[in-house]
Design a protein around this motif. Sequence first.
Motif: not given
Length: 297
Positions: A60-69, A83-85, A90-93, A155-159
């Motif tokens: 999976l690729v997960a993304v996270a955003v906080q402010g301008g980062t 990957a579907r587990n 949860s770990m990747v997030g 899952a939210p934020g990852m795919g």
Amino acid sequence: MAISASQVKELREKTGVGMMDAKKALTETEGDMEAAVDLLRKKGLAKAAKKSGRTAAEGLVAVAVQGGTGVAVEVNSETDFVARNAEFQSMVGGIARAALGVADIEALAAAPLEGKTVGETVTDKVATVGENMTLRRMARLEADAVAAYVHNAAAPGMGKIGVLVGISGADAAAAEAIGKQVAMHVAATNPAALDVADLDPALVEREKQVLTDQARESGKPDNVIEKMIVGRMNKFYQEVCLLKQAFVINPDLTVEKAVAEAAPGATVTGFVRLEVGEGIEKEEEDFAAEVAKTLGG
């Protein structure tokens, strides 16, 4: 020189040509892979104008955003079952959230996550699941505002594809709206660079040489050939530079103009695109064998 079967296979995968054409091109270029690709393109045999990473690994690729980062992190697994587990997700997030506080992949591996380091967490998960996993890549983007998009979300934020786009010069709401659209565009088109100045000079020179060789085969005068090359290079820039690409949501506008219309004064300052398994070659395995591996058989 002797050309190996693996070289022929690699060239066929990059260009889509037949085995004999691939072997002939490698022979003529003395095994130089990039030169062979250019030769096939010049002859009009290659089916693809540019190389693309072979997506072969799972995860999976997960993304996270906080402010301008914004950050994007790739964590690989051997099979898509893992990957579907939910535990893996949860770990990747958690790893993506930890990445917001570090600068690079080495620092991320050492970052704390639930009482352990990220690296230790991945190692422990390998022992628990019985399947190899790797913390492979991390990218970080900073701007006035950062928009994120995930394609083929598990899952939210990852795919399977994670994109970040930096927008400056616009209010938060406008930046988020147009930034999300541009991020979707990046996921679809996979641009090589933000603009012409950001392109790899070696890539530009290779393209120019191939186009020059093609134009000279037309037999036209040098002054005509020069104009042909300029026109074809401009078309190349429009294909590979994000700001010059036709916007997928409205092809009548370039991405640059679409952003300016949607949020006057706004500019795209950067982007990140990570795709699971990009550039990793995976041993072919049939579905039954994959199931058996997952079940520990």
